[in-house]
Design a protein around this motif. Structure first.
Motif, PDB file in Angstrom:
ATOM      1  N   ASN A   1      91.584  -5.092 -51.102  1.00 36.34           N
ATOM      2  CA  ASN A   1      91.764  -3.676 -50.749  1.00 36.34           C
ATOM      3  C   ASN A   1      93.234  -3.354 -50.497  1.00 36.34           C
ATOM      4  O   ASN A   1      93.628  -2.199 -50.490  1.00 36.34           O
ATOM      5  CB  ASN A   1      90.963  -3.329 -49.501  1.00 36.34           C
ATOM      6  CG  ASN A   1      89.474  -3.265 -49.796  1.00 36.34           C
ATOM      7  OD1 ASN A   1      89.066  -3.209 -50.958  1.00 36.34           O
ATOM      8  ND2 ASN A   1      88.666  -3.277 -48.753  1.00 36.34           N
ATOM      9  N   SER A   2      94.029  -4.398 -50.231  1.00 40.04           N
ATOM     10  CA  SER A   2      95.462  -4.223 -50.026  1.00 40.04           C
ATOM     11  C   SER A   2      96.085  -5.591 -50.225  1.00 40.04           C
ATOM     12  O   SER A   2      95.380  -6.590 -50.420  1.00 40.04           O
ATOM     13  CB  SER A   2      95.760  -3.691 -48.622  1.00 40.04           C
ATOM     14  OG  SER A   2      95.423  -4.685 -47.664  1.00 40.04           O
ATOM     15  N   GLU A   3      97.409  -5.623 -50.139  1.00 38.54           N
ATOM     16  CA  GLU A   3      98.100  -6.888 -50.370  1.00 38.54           C
ATOM     17  C   GLU A   3      97.647  -7.980 -49.402  1.00 38.54           C
ATOM     18  O   GLU A   3      97.484  -9.125 -49.766  1.00 38.54           O
ATOM     19  CB  GLU A   3      99.596  -6.640 -50.217  1.00 38.54           C
ATOM     20  CG  GLU A   3     100.444  -7.570 -51.055  1.00 38.54           C
ATOM     21  CD  GLU A   3     101.902  -7.201 -50.918  1.00 38.54           C
ATOM     22  OE1 GLU A   3     102.690  -8.108 -50.624  1.00 38.54           O
ATOM     23  OE2 GLU A   3     102.238  -5.999 -51.079  1.00 38.54           O
ATOM     24  N   HIS A   4      97.433  -7.589 -48.146  1.00 38.53           N
ATOM     25  CA  HIS A   4      97.095  -8.600 -47.139  1.00 38.53           C
ATOM     26  C   HIS A   4      95.597  -8.786 -46.935  1.00 38.53           C
ATOM     27  O   HIS A   4      95.182  -9.681 -46.217  1.00 38.53           O
ATOM     28  CB  HIS A   4      97.753  -8.259 -45.797  1.00 38.53           C
ATOM     29  CG  HIS A   4      99.238  -8.350 -45.848  1.00 38.53           C
ATOM     30  ND1 HIS A   4      99.911  -9.547 -45.784  1.00 38.53           N
ATOM     31  CD2 HIS A   4     100.185  -7.397 -46.001  1.00 38.53           C
ATOM     32  CE1 HIS A   4     101.203  -9.334 -45.879  1.00 38.53           C
ATOM     33  NE2 HIS A   4     101.408  -8.032 -46.016  1.00 38.53           N
ATOM     34  N   HIS A   5      94.807  -7.909 -47.523  1.00 36.65           N
ATOM     35  CA  HIS A   5      93.358  -8.066 -47.389  1.00 36.65           C
ATOM     36  C   HIS A   5      92.830  -8.914 -48.540  1.00 36.65           C
ATOM     37  O   HIS A   5      93.253  -8.754 -49.686  1.00 36.65           O
ATOM     38  CB  HIS A   5      92.658  -6.704 -47.410  1.00 36.65           C
ATOM     39  CG  HIS A   5      91.186  -6.822 -47.693  1.00 36.65           C
ATOM     40  ND1 HIS A   5      90.668  -6.737 -48.969  1.00 36.65           N
ATOM     41  CD2 HIS A   5      90.126  -7.064 -46.875  1.00 36.65           C
ATOM     42  CE1 HIS A   5      89.350  -6.897 -48.927  1.00 36.65           C
ATOM     43  NE2 HIS A   5      89.001  -7.099 -47.665  1.00 36.65           N
ATOM     44  N   THR A   6      91.927  -9.826 -48.230  1.00 32.30           N
ATOM     45  CA  THR A   6      91.238 -10.565 -49.286  1.00 32.30           C
ATOM     46  C   THR A   6      89.799 -10.810 -48.875  1.00 32.30           C
ATOM     47  O   THR A   6      89.520 -11.180 -47.744  1.00 32.30           O
ATOM     48  CB  THR A   6      91.897 -11.953 -49.547  1.00 32.30           C
ATOM     49  OG1 THR A   6      93.300 -11.791 -49.640  1.00 32.30           O
ATOM     50  CG2 THR A   6      91.356 -12.573 -50.824  1.00 32.30           C
ATOM     51  N   SER A   7      88.907 -10.561 -49.818  1.00 36.66           N
ATOM     52  CA  SER A   7      87.497 -10.821 -49.625  1.00 36.66           C
ATOM     53  C   SER A   7      87.107 -11.862 -50.677  1.00 36.66           C
ATOM     54  O   SER A   7      87.390 -11.672 -51.856  1.00 36.66           O
ATOM     55  CB  SER A   7      86.749  -9.495 -49.847  1.00 36.66           C
ATOM     56  OG  SER A   7      85.409  -9.619 -49.526  1.00 36.66           O
ATOM     57  N   ILE A   8      86.527 -12.975 -50.243  1.00 39.57           N
ATOM     58  CA  ILE A   8      86.176 -14.036 -51.193  1.00 39.57           C
ATOM     59  C   ILE A   8      84.691 -14.379 -51.075  1.00 39.57           C
ATOM     60  O   ILE A   8      84.232 -14.803 -50.017  1.00 39.57           O
ATOM     61  CB  ILE A   8      86.987 -15.333 -50.944  1.00 39.57           C
ATOM     62  CG1 ILE A   8      88.489 -15.027 -50.860  1.00 39.57           C
ATOM     63  CG2 ILE A   8      86.703 -16.360 -52.034  1.00 39.57           C
ATOM     64  CD1 ILE A   8      89.337 -16.245 -50.517  1.00 39.57           C
ATOM     65  N   GLN A   9      83.969 -14.175 -52.169  1.00 41.80           N
ATOM     66  CA  GLN A   9      82.547 -14.520 -52.190  1.00 41.80           C
ATOM     67  C   GLN A   9      82.362 -15.840 -52.936  1.00 41.80           C
ATOM     68  O   GLN A   9      82.619 -15.921 -54.130  1.00 41.80           O
ATOM     69  CB  GLN A   9      81.742 -13.400 -52.878  1.00 41.80           C
ATOM     70  CG  GLN A   9      80.249 -13.682 -52.957  1.00 41.80           C
ATOM     71  CD  GLN A   9      79.602 -13.761 -51.580  1.00 41.80           C
ATOM     72  OE1 GLN A   9      79.596 -12.792 -50.841  1.00 41.80           O
ATOM     73  NE2 GLN A   9      79.084 -14.938 -51.229  1.00 41.80           N
TER      74      GLN A   9
END
Lengths: 392, 100
Positions: free
Chosen positions: B40-48
């Motif tokens: 969603n942004s440079e510092h956000h990460t979602s990992i499934q």
């Protein structure tokens, strides 16, 4: 068509979660008397047998419904105050002193027990499965030895909220600023199998309470993991001007109805080098008081908020939907647990924008306060206990 | 048996958006693991992750084998590096769509 968004209250599950639930400190049940614990929509009886083992049964006698928690421990059994029927920890009726024989069907609901880290855990599953020993919370090295202070233990009643409310806090980065007056700088969640973890680094807020943990110099590093639906271990390292304190916080709950639960928390402090036992105990008590106030801040929100099945999220929010997908596994039959409920999921919250805005808000509050103090209008507000909160 | 049940059909669409939409497949540069990623942004990460991907990851196996470590691990540094590489190559769109 209207663009207005509505809250979907949803309907809570009829059942209670499958998994290990903590009833309290084992030593508090070890006095040879029956103890009543409100849980799972009813009442349980807890007592210690002559071997030192702790037993947990449904609180009501299967004969005429007498309240076993008001009975007497006789030998290894709990005796009903109504007609003296004797119930063993295995759930079987062992004797009826006035009867020729015990009916074959005289079995009541028993809850398998384990004492772990000095706490009594029971296995609950509406499917009546055997207790899953592989998913017990881990043993905590040093607990129960001279290395740590004894557990403190507090119980808070939450009479009007489903216990999923407390679970939701695992992913709630922003509430730490607004509810607990902390300043989260790093926030990450990991869900995997039956665990859900929150990693958080935070500092105090200098605009809230002037000393100790409200200070920017107070740095908390917290790892908080739910082992199953109700039992969280929170490893906390607190650093204040070079003084490091290691804390273990247990946050657990027992559902008492579909819309109420009892929240329990206990804390042990690793005795710092060169600090005597009395001082370590004092630190433990003080921390317990501070976390207690933190939990009360949460309880106040839960008792007044609306249930919401369709939360509307912004970019700075944590993964509420994925957390609830994980939590769902405890409310369906074991055979109906799907891979997506238990598959590993990681989510790092971007705190940069929030931190930028919050720093400005803190600076503004400090400036306002200074102006008031300079004008002599300061009434010494915020003199209460400095806030501290992690995990929840 | 029904658990937490939405009473509004739109809630199911919300659930889909927040948990499954916009996941981009990223393969690890060092092992056979493939995960779903959203930024969603440079510092956000979602990992499934999936159980398959997890099985292929030697880093998690190594961490799990460490006797003194905790049983929950914050992440795999190789997968993080692989995701960063994918971002540099423009394979992962960065930005949130109305918060999801």
């Amino acid at each position: 068509m209207s663009d207005t968004r509505f809250l979907d209250a949803g309907t809570p599950p009829e059942r209670f979660a499958r998994g290990w639930h903590c009833l309290g400190l084992a030593k508090d049940f070890s006095d040879g008397k029956p103890h009543a614990v409100e849980a799972f929509g009813g009442k349980l009886v807890v007592w210690q047998d002559t071997q030192g083992g702790l037993n947990v049964l449904d609180g009501y006698c299967r004969h005429m419904g007498g309240d076993l928690t008001q009975g007497t421990v006789k030998g290894d059994e709990i005796a009903c105050p109504f007609h003296d029927w004797r119930w063993g920890g295995d759930g079987k009726c062992k004797a009826i002193p006035y009867a020729r024989r015990v009916p074959l069907r005289a079995r009541t609901q028993k809850y398998p027990t384990v004492v772990r880290n000095g706490q009594l855990l029971i296995w609950h599953d509406v499917e009546n499965s055997a207790p899953d020993m592989d998913i017990l919370p881990p043993e905590l090295p040093g607990i129960g030895t001279d290395e740590y202070t004894d557990w403190t233990w507090e119980v808070l009643d939450v009479p009007g909220a489903h216990c999923r409310e407390i679970i939701d806090n695992v992913v709630d980065m922003a509430h730490f600023f607004y509810i607990h007056f902390a300043f989260p700088t790093h926030f990450k969640n990991v869900f995997e199998g039956q665990t859900a973890t929150q990693y958080m680094n935070s500092t105090g807020r200098p605009d809230k309470a002037g000393e100790g943990y409200g200070d920017e110099n107070s740095i908390l590093k917290s790892v908080a993991t739910y082992y199953g639906p109700s039992y969280m271990i929170n490893w906390i390292t607190s650093e204040y001007k070079g003084f490091i304190t290691e804390i273990l916080l247990i946050n657990c709950h027992v559902p008492t109805s579909q819309n109420s639960f009892k929240l329990q928390f206990g804390l042990a402090v690793k005795k710092p080098e060169g600090v005597d036992d009395a001082t370590a105990e004092y630190i433990g008590k003080k921390m317990t008081k501070m976390f207690g106030e933190g939990f009360m801040q949460d309880v106040h929100i839960w008792l007044n908020k609306a249930p919401v099945q369709n939360p509307l999220l912004c970019e700075e929010d944590g993964p509420v939907y994925q957390l609830r997908r994980w939590y769902e596994q405890f409310y369906v039959d074991k055979a109906d647990v799907t891979p997506e409920m238990t598959d590993r999921f990681e989510f790092e919250v971007d705190t940069t924008k929030a931190n930028e805005y919050w720093r400005a808000e803190v600076a503004e509050n400090l400036a306002k306060k200074k102006a008031e103090d300079d004008a002599g209008a300061g009434e010494g507000a915020d003199a209460g206990t400095p806030p501290i909160m992690t995990g929840t | 048996m029904a658990s937490f049940v939405p009473t509004d059909p739109h809630t199911l669409e919300d659930q889909r958006l927040y948990t499954r939409a916009r996941l981009v497949e990223v393969s690890c540069l060092d092992c056979l693991a493939t995960v779903g990623v959203k930024k969603n942004s440079e510092h956000h990460t979602s990992i499934q992750w999936s159980s398959d991907a997890l099985r292929h990851c030697p880093e998690f196996a190594r961490m799990a084998a460490r006797p003194e470590g905790r049983d929950v691990h914050e992440g795999c540094p190789r997968m993080v590096a692989s995701i960063e590489a994918a971002v540099r190559e423009g394979k992962i769109p960065i930005g949130a769509e109305d918060g999801y």
